[in-house]
Write a protein that holds these residues in place. Structure first.
Motif, PDB file in Angstrom:
ATOM      1  N   ILE A  90       0.657  -1.317   0.124  1.00  0.00           N
ATOM      2  CA  ILE A  90       0.184  -0.043   0.048  1.00  0.00           C
ATOM      3  C   ILE A  90       0.908   1.013  -0.077  1.00  0.00           C
ATOM      4  CG2 ILE A  90      -1.924   1.258   1.265  1.00  0.00           C
ATOM      5  CD1 ILE A  90      -2.659  -1.621   2.662  1.00  0.00           C
ATOM      6  N   ALA A  91       1.055   1.792  -1.245  1.00  0.00           N
ATOM      7  CA  ALA A  91       2.142   3.065  -1.378  1.00  0.00           C
ATOM      8  C   ALA A  91       1.088   4.300  -1.154  1.00  0.00           C
ATOM      9  CB  ALA A  91       2.749   2.911  -2.664  1.00  0.00           C
ATOM     10  N   MET A  92       1.282   4.812  -0.079  1.00  0.00           N
ATOM     11  CA  MET A  92       0.572   5.992   0.284  1.00  0.00           C
ATOM     12  C   MET A  92       1.598   7.122   0.297  1.00  0.00           C
ATOM     13  SD  MET A  92      -2.548   5.348   1.062  1.00  0.00           S
ATOM     14  CE  MET A  92      -2.333   4.556  -0.261  1.00  0.00           C
ATOM     15  N   THR A  93       2.301   7.421  -0.987  1.00  0.00           N
ATOM     16  CA  THR A  93       3.417   8.197  -1.340  1.00  0.00           C
ATOM     17  C   THR A  93       2.784   9.596  -1.729  1.00  0.00           C
ATOM     18  OG1 THR A  93       3.452   7.312  -3.698  1.00  0.00           O
ATOM     19  CG2 THR A  93       4.942   6.290  -2.168  1.00  0.00           C
ATOM     20  N   GLY A  94       1.609   9.987  -1.518  1.00  0.00           N
ATOM     21  CA  GLY A  94       1.114  11.307  -2.042  1.00  0.00           C
ATOM     22  C   GLY A  94       0.445  11.263  -3.376  1.00  0.00           C
ATOM     23  N   TYR A  95      -0.054  12.516  -3.675  1.00  0.00           N
ATOM     24  CA  TYR A  95      -0.813  12.923  -4.893  1.00  0.00           C
ATOM     25  C   TYR A  95      -0.402  14.281  -5.449  1.00  0.00           C
ATOM     26  CZ  TYR A  95      -3.246   8.789  -2.952  1.00  0.00           C
ATOM     27  OH  TYR A  95      -3.796   7.762  -2.224  1.00  0.00           O
ATOM     28  N   LYS A  96      -0.499  14.368  -6.710  1.00  0.00           N
ATOM     29  CA  LYS A  96      -0.321  15.622  -7.076  1.00  0.00           C
ATOM     30  C   LYS A  96      -1.358  16.253  -8.039  1.00  0.00           C
ATOM     31  CE  LYS A  96       2.318  14.313 -11.110  1.00  0.00           C
ATOM     32  NZ  LYS A  96       3.760  14.348 -11.886  1.00  0.00           N
ATOM     33  N   PRO A  97      -1.811  17.501  -8.382  1.00  0.00           N
ATOM     34  CA  PRO A  97      -2.606  17.887  -9.208  1.00  0.00           C
ATOM     35  C   PRO A  97      -2.127  17.449 -10.659  1.00  0.00           C
ATOM     36  CG  PRO A  97      -2.116  19.648  -7.965  1.00  0.00           C
ATOM     37  CD  PRO A  97      -1.288  18.726  -7.554  1.00  0.00           C
ATOM     38  N   ASP A  98      -3.122  17.469 -11.761  1.00  0.00           N
ATOM     39  CA  ASP A  98      -2.877  17.104 -13.114  1.00  0.00           C
ATOM     40  C   ASP A  98      -2.608  18.649 -13.799  1.00  0.00           C
ATOM     41  OD1 ASP A  98      -2.706  16.644 -15.712  1.00  0.00           O
ATOM     42  OD2 ASP A  98      -4.439  15.192 -15.798  1.00  0.00           O
ATOM     43  N   PHE A  99      -1.346  18.960 -13.887  1.00  0.00           N
ATOM     44  CA  PHE A  99      -1.169  20.224 -14.427  1.00  0.00           C
ATOM     45  C   PHE A  99      -1.118  20.509 -16.069  1.00  0.00           C
ATOM     46  CE2 PHE A  99       1.527  20.577 -10.421  1.00  0.00           C
ATOM     47  CZ  PHE A  99       0.681  21.495  -9.742  1.00  0.00           C
ATOM     48  N   GLU A 100      -1.402  19.239 -16.759  1.00  0.00           N
ATOM     49  CA  GLU A 100      -1.014  19.283 -18.173  1.00  0.00           C
ATOM     50  C   GLU A 100      -1.852  20.375 -18.997  1.00  0.00           C
ATOM     51  OE1 GLU A 100       1.483  17.873 -19.754  1.00  0.00           O
ATOM     52  OE2 GLU A 100       2.198  17.438 -17.566  1.00  0.00           O
ATOM     53  N   MET A 101      -3.131  20.167 -18.299  1.00  0.00           N
ATOM     54  CA  MET A 101      -4.400  21.169 -18.896  1.00  0.00           C
ATOM     55  C   MET A 101      -3.646  22.730 -18.922  1.00  0.00           C
ATOM     56  SD  MET A 101      -8.428  21.681 -18.770  1.00  0.00           S
ATOM     57  CE  MET A 101      -8.127  22.157 -17.087  1.00  0.00           C
ATOM     58  N   LEU A 102      -3.590  22.930 -17.584  1.00  0.00           N
ATOM     59  CA  LEU A 102      -3.154  24.232 -17.125  1.00  0.00           C
ATOM     60  C   LEU A 102      -1.782  24.826 -18.134  1.00  0.00           C
ATOM     61  CD1 LEU A 102      -3.777  24.482 -13.433  1.00  0.00           C
ATOM     62  CD2 LEU A 102      -5.144  25.368 -15.178  1.00  0.00           C
ATOM     63  N   LYS A 103      -0.906  23.896 -18.240  1.00  0.00           N
ATOM     64  CA  LYS A 103       0.310  24.209 -18.863  1.00  0.00           C
ATOM     65  C   LYS A 103      -0.003  24.637 -20.451  1.00  0.00           C
ATOM     66  CE  LYS A 103       3.519  21.821 -15.819  1.00  0.00           C
ATOM     67  NZ  LYS A 103       4.441  20.673 -15.681  1.00  0.00           N
ATOM     68  N   LYS A 104      -0.934  23.702 -20.991  1.00  0.00           N
ATOM     69  CA  LYS A 104      -1.204  23.894 -22.501  1.00  0.00           C
ATOM     70  C   LYS A 104      -1.758  24.994 -22.741  1.00  0.00           C
ATOM     71  CE  LYS A 104      -1.804  18.828 -23.657  1.00  0.00           C
ATOM     72  NZ  LYS A 104      -2.814  17.899 -23.732  1.00  0.00           N
ATOM     73  N   LEU A 105      -2.579  25.641 -21.694  1.00  0.00           N
ATOM     74  CA  LEU A 105      -3.108  26.974 -21.800  1.00  0.00           C
ATOM     75  C   LEU A 105      -2.205  28.223 -21.420  1.00  0.00           C
ATOM     76  CD1 LEU A 105      -6.679  26.106 -19.816  1.00  0.00           C
ATOM     77  CD2 LEU A 105      -6.462  26.850 -22.399  1.00  0.00           C
ATOM     78  N   GLY A 106      -0.850  28.048 -21.016  1.00  0.00           N
ATOM     79  CA  GLY A 106      -0.055  28.914 -20.678  1.00  0.00           C
ATOM     80  C   GLY A 106       0.020  29.481 -19.131  1.00  0.00           C
ATOM     81  N   VAL A 107      -0.835  28.431 -18.494  1.00  0.00           N
ATOM     82  CA  VAL A 107      -0.732  28.780 -16.754  1.00  0.00           C
ATOM     83  C   VAL A 107       0.363  27.657 -16.465  1.00  0.00           C
ATOM     84  CG1 VAL A 107      -1.764  28.507 -14.839  1.00  0.00           C
ATOM     85  CG2 VAL A 107      -3.173  29.354 -16.968  1.00  0.00           C
TER      86      VAL A 107
END
Length: 324
Positions: free
Chosen positions: A246-263
Protein backbone atom coordinates in the motif's frame (compact mmCIF):
# COMPACT_ATOMS: atom_id res chain seq x y z
CA UNK A 1 -22.47 23.30 -29.18
CA UNK A 2 -23.85 24.24 -25.74
CA UNK A 3 -22.99 27.74 -24.50
CA UNK A 4 -22.50 28.85 -20.89
CA UNK A 5 -21.32 31.77 -18.82
CA UNK A 6 -19.21 29.43 -16.67
CA UNK A 7 -17.98 25.86 -16.98
CA UNK A 8 -16.67 24.33 -13.75
CA UNK A 9 -14.29 21.38 -13.98
CA UNK A 10 -14.66 19.09 -10.97
CA UNK A 11 -17.68 18.21 -8.81
CA UNK A 12 -15.91 18.03 -5.49
CA UNK A 13 -17.02 20.17 -2.54
CA UNK A 14 -15.33 23.31 -3.93
CA UNK A 15 -16.61 22.72 -7.47
CA UNK A 16 -20.10 22.33 -6.00
CA UNK A 17 -19.65 25.51 -3.96
CA UNK A 18 -18.76 27.27 -7.22
CA UNK A 19 -21.94 25.91 -8.81
CA UNK A 20 -24.01 27.22 -5.92
CA UNK A 21 -22.47 30.69 -6.27
CA UNK A 22 -23.01 30.65 -10.05
CA UNK A 23 -26.65 29.80 -9.52
CA UNK A 24 -27.06 32.56 -6.93
CA UNK A 25 -25.54 35.04 -9.39
CA UNK A 26 -28.03 34.04 -12.09
CA UNK A 27 -25.29 32.78 -14.40
CA UNK A 28 -25.72 29.94 -16.85
CA UNK A 29 -23.29 27.28 -15.63
CA UNK A 30 -22.46 23.59 -15.81
CA UNK A 31 -20.20 21.40 -13.66
CA UNK A 32 -18.32 18.65 -15.51
CA UNK A 33 -16.91 15.75 -13.50
CA UNK A 34 -14.93 12.80 -14.85
CA UNK A 35 -16.13 10.44 -12.13
CA UNK A 36 -18.78 10.22 -9.43
CA UNK A 37 -20.08 13.14 -7.39
CA UNK A 38 -17.32 14.23 -4.97
CA UNK A 39 -15.16 11.62 -6.69
CA UNK A 40 -12.11 12.14 -4.48
CA UNK A 41 -14.13 11.68 -1.29
CA UNK A 42 -15.77 8.61 -2.80
CA UNK A 43 -12.29 7.12 -3.25
CA UNK A 44 -11.21 7.86 0.32
CA UNK A 45 -10.88 4.88 2.70
CA UNK A 46 -14.33 3.66 3.68
CA UNK A 47 -13.82 4.25 7.41
CA UNK A 48 -11.86 7.50 7.19
CA UNK A 49 -12.56 10.20 9.78
CA UNK A 50 -11.99 13.84 8.85
CA UNK A 51 -9.60 16.01 10.84
CA UNK A 52 -12.12 18.86 10.76
CA UNK A 53 -15.49 19.28 12.38
CA UNK A 54 -18.58 19.02 10.20
CA UNK A 55 -19.21 22.80 10.37
CA UNK A 56 -15.94 23.46 8.55
CA UNK A 57 -16.95 21.17 5.69
CA UNK A 58 -20.29 22.87 5.03
CA UNK A 59 -21.03 24.58 1.72
CA UNK A 60 -23.95 26.67 0.54
CA UNK A 61 -25.05 27.41 4.09
CA UNK A 62 -26.46 23.88 4.44
CA UNK A 63 -25.87 22.42 7.95
CA UNK A 64 -23.76 19.28 8.05
CA UNK A 65 -25.11 17.24 10.95
CA UNK A 66 -22.84 14.47 12.23
CA UNK A 67 -23.35 12.13 15.18
CA UNK A 68 -19.66 12.55 16.10
CA UNK A 69 -17.54 15.68 16.63
CA UNK A 70 -15.61 14.77 13.48
CA UNK A 71 -17.57 13.27 10.57
CA UNK A 72 -16.51 10.27 8.53
CA UNK A 73 -16.23 9.66 4.81
CA UNK A 74 -19.66 8.04 4.49
CA UNK A 75 -21.40 10.97 6.20
CA UNK A 76 -19.56 13.46 3.95
CA UNK A 77 -20.51 11.65 0.73
CA UNK A 78 -24.16 11.63 1.80
CA UNK A 79 -24.04 15.29 2.87
CA UNK A 80 -22.66 16.54 -0.46
CA UNK A 81 -25.18 14.45 -2.40
CA UNK A 82 -28.01 16.08 -0.44
CA UNK A 83 -26.51 19.53 -1.10
CA UNK A 84 -26.45 18.79 -4.83
CA UNK A 85 -30.13 17.81 -4.61
CA UNK A 86 -31.10 20.86 -2.56
CA UNK A 87 -29.63 23.31 -5.08
CA UNK A 88 -30.54 21.15 -8.09
CA UNK A 89 -27.01 21.65 -9.38
CA UNK A 90 -26.38 21.01 -13.06
CA UNK A 91 -23.64 18.40 -12.93
CA UNK A 92 -22.57 16.16 -15.80
CA UNK A 93 -20.95 13.13 -14.17
CA UNK A 94 -18.62 10.56 -15.75
CA UNK A 95 -17.63 13.09 -18.40
CA UNK A 96 -13.90 13.74 -18.68
CA UNK A 97 -12.61 17.08 -19.93
CA UNK A 98 -10.21 16.32 -22.74
CA UNK A 99 -9.25 19.78 -24.00
CA UNK A 100 -9.71 23.45 -23.13
CA UNK A 101 -8.86 26.14 -25.67
CA UNK A 102 -9.23 29.89 -25.54
CA UNK A 103 -10.63 30.82 -28.96
CA UNK A 104 -11.19 34.54 -28.42
CA UNK A 105 -10.72 37.21 -25.77
CA UNK A 106 -14.07 36.30 -24.18
CA UNK A 107 -14.64 32.66 -25.05
CA UNK A 108 -13.30 29.17 -24.41
CA UNK A 109 -14.10 25.91 -26.17
CA UNK A 110 -14.14 22.84 -23.94
CA UNK A 111 -14.14 19.34 -25.38
CA UNK A 112 -15.07 16.40 -23.18
CA UNK A 113 -15.45 12.67 -23.65
CA UNK A 114 -19.13 13.24 -24.49
CA UNK A 115 -19.64 16.68 -26.08
CA UNK A 116 -18.30 20.19 -26.67
CA UNK A 117 -19.08 23.48 -24.94
CA UNK A 118 -18.57 27.18 -25.43
CA UNK A 119 -18.12 29.20 -22.28
CA UNK A 120 -17.04 32.69 -21.24
CA UNK A 121 -15.26 31.47 -18.12
CA UNK A 122 -13.69 28.24 -16.88
CA UNK A 123 -13.16 27.33 -13.22
CA UNK A 124 -10.66 24.54 -12.57
CA UNK A 125 -11.46 22.77 -9.30
CA UNK A 126 -9.86 19.41 -9.93
CA UNK A 127 -8.09 18.78 -6.63
CA UNK A 128 -5.02 16.55 -6.57
CA UNK A 129 -6.19 13.04 -5.62
CA UNK A 130 -6.32 11.61 -9.15
CA UNK A 131 -2.56 11.54 -9.83
CA UNK A 132 -0.40 9.55 -7.38
CA UNK A 133 3.25 10.38 -6.87
CA UNK A 134 5.03 7.33 -8.23
CA UNK A 135 8.15 5.79 -6.72
CA UNK A 136 9.43 4.77 -10.18
CA UNK A 137 10.86 1.49 -8.93
CA UNK A 138 10.79 -2.01 -10.42
CA UNK A 139 7.51 -3.80 -9.71
CA UNK A 140 5.46 -0.71 -8.90
CA UNK A 141 3.01 -1.70 -11.65
CA UNK A 142 2.30 -5.15 -10.19
CA UNK A 143 -1.38 -5.87 -9.34
CA UNK A 144 -0.52 -6.27 -5.65
CA UNK A 145 0.57 -2.60 -5.44
CA UNK A 146 -1.96 0.17 -4.85
CA UNK A 147 -1.69 3.93 -4.34
CA UNK A 148 -5.33 4.04 -3.15
CA UNK A 149 -6.33 2.35 0.10
CA UNK A 150 -10.05 1.65 0.58
CA UNK A 151 -10.96 -1.24 2.91
CA UNK A 152 -8.77 -3.21 5.35
CA UNK A 153 -10.64 -6.51 4.96
CA UNK A 154 -8.79 -7.30 1.72
CA UNK A 155 -5.52 -7.53 3.65
CA UNK A 156 -6.61 -9.88 6.46
CA UNK A 157 -3.86 -12.35 7.43
CA UNK A 158 -1.50 -11.07 4.69
CA UNK A 159 2.03 -9.68 4.74
CA UNK A 160 1.47 -5.99 4.04
CA UNK A 161 4.03 -3.24 3.46
CA UNK A 162 2.69 0.29 3.91
CA UNK A 163 4.83 3.10 2.49
CA UNK A 164 4.44 6.61 3.89
CA UNK A 165 4.44 8.67 7.07
CA UNK A 166 1.26 10.76 7.00
CA UNK A 167 -2.43 10.20 7.67
CA UNK A 168 -3.29 7.91 4.77
CA UNK A 169 -0.34 5.61 5.46
CA UNK A 170 -0.83 5.54 9.22
CA UNK A 171 -4.57 4.85 8.89
CA UNK A 172 -3.84 2.01 6.45
CA UNK A 173 -1.21 0.51 8.77
CA UNK A 174 -3.44 0.60 11.84
CA UNK A 175 -6.60 -0.64 10.12
CA UNK A 176 -4.96 -3.53 8.29
CA UNK A 177 -3.11 -4.50 11.48
CA UNK A 178 -6.45 -4.74 13.28
CA UNK A 179 -7.77 -7.06 10.56
CA UNK A 180 -4.97 -9.49 11.22
CA UNK A 181 -2.39 -8.35 8.68
CA UNK A 182 1.32 -8.54 9.45
CA UNK A 183 2.20 -4.90 8.78
CA UNK A 184 5.56 -3.36 7.97
CA UNK A 185 5.68 0.43 7.77
CA UNK A 186 8.42 1.99 5.61
CA UNK A 187 9.08 5.70 6.22
CA UNK A 188 11.57 7.78 4.25
CA UNK A 189 12.20 10.23 7.11
CA UNK A 190 13.24 9.76 10.73
CA UNK A 191 9.78 10.03 12.31
CA UNK A 192 6.01 9.89 11.82
CA UNK A 193 4.71 12.81 9.74
CA UNK A 194 3.86 16.05 11.46
CA UNK A 195 0.38 16.15 9.86
CA UNK A 196 -0.80 12.89 11.45
CA UNK A 197 -4.08 13.38 13.34
CA UNK A 198 -3.41 14.05 17.01
CA UNK A 199 -5.69 11.28 18.23
CA UNK A 200 -4.04 8.74 15.90
CA UNK A 201 -0.40 9.52 16.68
CA UNK A 202 -0.32 7.84 20.13
CA UNK A 203 -1.96 4.74 18.65
CA UNK A 204 0.64 4.21 15.93
CA UNK A 205 3.52 5.09 18.23
CA UNK A 206 2.36 2.52 20.78
CA UNK A 207 1.81 -0.16 18.13
CA UNK A 208 5.38 0.39 16.92
CA UNK A 209 6.76 0.46 20.48
CA UNK A 210 5.03 -2.81 21.32
CA UNK A 211 6.33 -4.44 18.14
CA UNK A 212 2.84 -5.07 16.77
CA UNK A 213 3.72 -3.03 13.67
CA UNK A 214 7.30 -3.13 12.44
CA UNK A 215 8.54 0.28 11.30
CA UNK A 216 11.68 1.14 9.35
CA UNK A 217 12.67 4.82 9.44
CA UNK A 218 15.10 6.53 7.07
CA UNK A 219 14.18 3.72 4.72
CA UNK A 220 12.72 3.15 1.27
CA UNK A 221 11.36 0.33 -0.83
CA UNK A 222 13.63 0.02 -3.86
CA UNK A 223 12.04 -2.97 -5.65
CA UNK A 224 8.85 -5.02 -5.56
CA UNK A 225 8.47 -8.63 -6.72
CA UNK A 226 5.54 -11.05 -6.75
CA UNK A 227 6.28 -12.43 -3.30
CA UNK A 228 8.68 -9.96 -1.69
CA UNK A 229 9.92 -6.38 -1.48
CA UNK A 230 13.45 -5.03 -1.18
CA UNK A 231 13.98 -2.38 1.49
CA UNK A 232 17.03 -0.16 1.88
CA UNK A 233 17.89 1.53 5.18
CA UNK A 234 20.97 3.49 6.24
CA UNK A 235 22.47 0.28 7.59
CA UNK A 236 21.41 -2.46 5.17
CA UNK A 237 19.44 -3.64 2.16
CA UNK A 238 17.24 -6.70 2.64
CA UNK A 239 14.32 -8.62 1.17
CA UNK A 240 11.03 -9.11 3.02
CA UNK A 241 8.23 -11.59 2.27
CA UNK A 242 5.22 -9.69 1.01
CA UNK A 243 1.70 -10.14 -0.36
CA UNK A 244 0.52 -6.53 -0.80
CA UNK A 245 2.07 -3.06 -0.98
CA UNK A 246 0.00 0.00 0.00
CA UNK A 247 2.02 2.94 -1.33
CA UNK A 248 0.68 6.09 0.32
CA UNK A 249 3.32 8.27 -1.31
CA UNK A 250 1.07 11.27 -1.93
CA UNK A 251 -0.68 12.82 -4.91
CA UNK A 252 -0.33 15.83 -7.17
CA UNK A 253 -2.63 18.00 -9.31
CA UNK A 254 -2.79 17.26 -13.02
CA UNK A 255 -1.08 20.34 -14.47
CA UNK A 256 -1.06 19.30 -18.12
CA UNK A 257 -4.21 21.19 -19.13
CA UNK A 258 -3.09 24.33 -17.30
CA UNK A 259 0.32 24.22 -18.94
CA UNK A 260 -1.23 23.87 -22.40
CA UNK A 261 -3.24 27.02 -21.68
CA UNK A 262 -0.15 28.93 -20.66
CA UNK A 263 -0.67 28.67 -16.90
CA UNK A 264 2.54 27.18 -15.62
CA UNK A 265 2.41 26.21 -11.94
CA UNK A 266 5.79 25.04 -10.73
CA UNK A 267 6.41 22.66 -7.84
CA UNK A 268 6.45 25.55 -5.34
CA UNK A 269 5.03 28.51 -7.18
CA UNK A 270 4.23 31.93 -5.76
CA UNK A 271 0.46 32.29 -5.84
CA UNK A 272 0.49 35.73 -7.36
CA UNK A 273 2.57 34.55 -10.31
CA UNK A 274 -0.17 32.13 -11.37
CA UNK A 275 -3.43 33.57 -10.05
CA UNK A 276 -4.75 36.66 -8.33
CA UNK A 277 -5.40 35.67 -4.69
CA UNK A 278 -8.28 38.15 -4.45
CA UNK A 279 -10.21 36.96 -7.53
CA UNK A 280 -8.59 33.53 -8.15
CA UNK A 281 -8.27 34.46 -11.85
CA UNK A 282 -5.11 33.13 -13.50
CA UNK A 283 -2.79 34.99 -15.84
CA UNK A 284 -5.19 33.80 -18.59
CA UNK A 285 -8.29 36.05 -18.32
CA UNK A 286 -11.48 34.09 -17.72
CA UNK A 287 -9.67 31.04 -16.30
CA UNK A 288 -9.93 30.58 -12.52
CA UNK A 289 -8.48 28.14 -9.98
CA UNK A 290 -10.41 26.97 -6.92
CA UNK A 291 -9.59 24.64 -4.05
CA UNK A 292 -6.53 22.54 -3.39
CA UNK A 293 -5.24 22.82 -6.98
CA UNK A 294 -4.18 26.36 -6.04
CA UNK A 295 -1.39 24.98 -3.87
CA UNK A 296 0.51 23.37 -6.70
CA UNK A 297 2.66 20.59 -5.25
CA UNK A 298 2.08 21.89 -1.72
CA UNK A 299 -0.96 19.70 -1.09
CA UNK A 300 -1.05 20.62 2.60
CA UNK A 301 -1.83 24.29 1.93
CA UNK A 302 -5.48 24.21 0.86
CA UNK A 303 -8.36 22.08 2.16
CA UNK A 304 -12.15 22.17 1.96
CA UNK A 305 -12.17 24.23 5.16
CA UNK A 306 -10.03 27.14 3.99
CA UNK A 307 -10.74 27.10 0.23
CA UNK A 308 -14.56 27.35 0.37
CA UNK A 309 -14.07 31.11 0.17
CA UNK A 310 -12.65 30.72 -3.35
CA UNK A 311 -16.15 30.18 -4.75
CA UNK A 312 -17.38 33.54 -3.43
CA UNK A 313 -14.24 35.34 -4.63
CA UNK A 314 -14.52 33.89 -8.13
CA UNK A 315 -18.19 34.60 -8.65
CA UNK A 316 -18.06 38.10 -7.25
CA UNK A 317 -15.49 38.78 -9.95
CA UNK A 318 -17.36 36.97 -12.73
CA UNK A 319 -20.69 38.59 -11.80
CA UNK A 320 -19.07 42.02 -11.90
CA UNK A 321 -17.69 41.30 -15.38
CA UNK A 322 -21.05 39.92 -16.51
CA UNK A 323 -22.77 43.22 -15.64
CA UNK A 324 -20.34 45.32 -17.67
Amino acid sequence: MEEYDVLIIGAGPIGMACGIEAKKAGLKYVIVEKGALVNSLYNYPVFMTFFSTSQKLEIGGVPFVSISPKPNRNEAVEYYRRVAEKFDLQINLFEKVMEVNKVSAAQFEVKTSKRAYKTKNVVVSTGFYDTPLLMNIPGEDLPKVTHYYKDPHLYAFQNVVVIGANNSAIDAALETHRKGAKVTLVIRNSEIGSYVKYWVRPDIENRIKEGEIKAYFNAEVIAIAEDNVTIRTAEETFTLANDFVIAMTGYKPDFEMLKKLGVNPEDKFAATSVYNPETMETNLPGLYLAGVVCGGMDTHKWFIENSRIHAEQIFQHIAAKHKQ
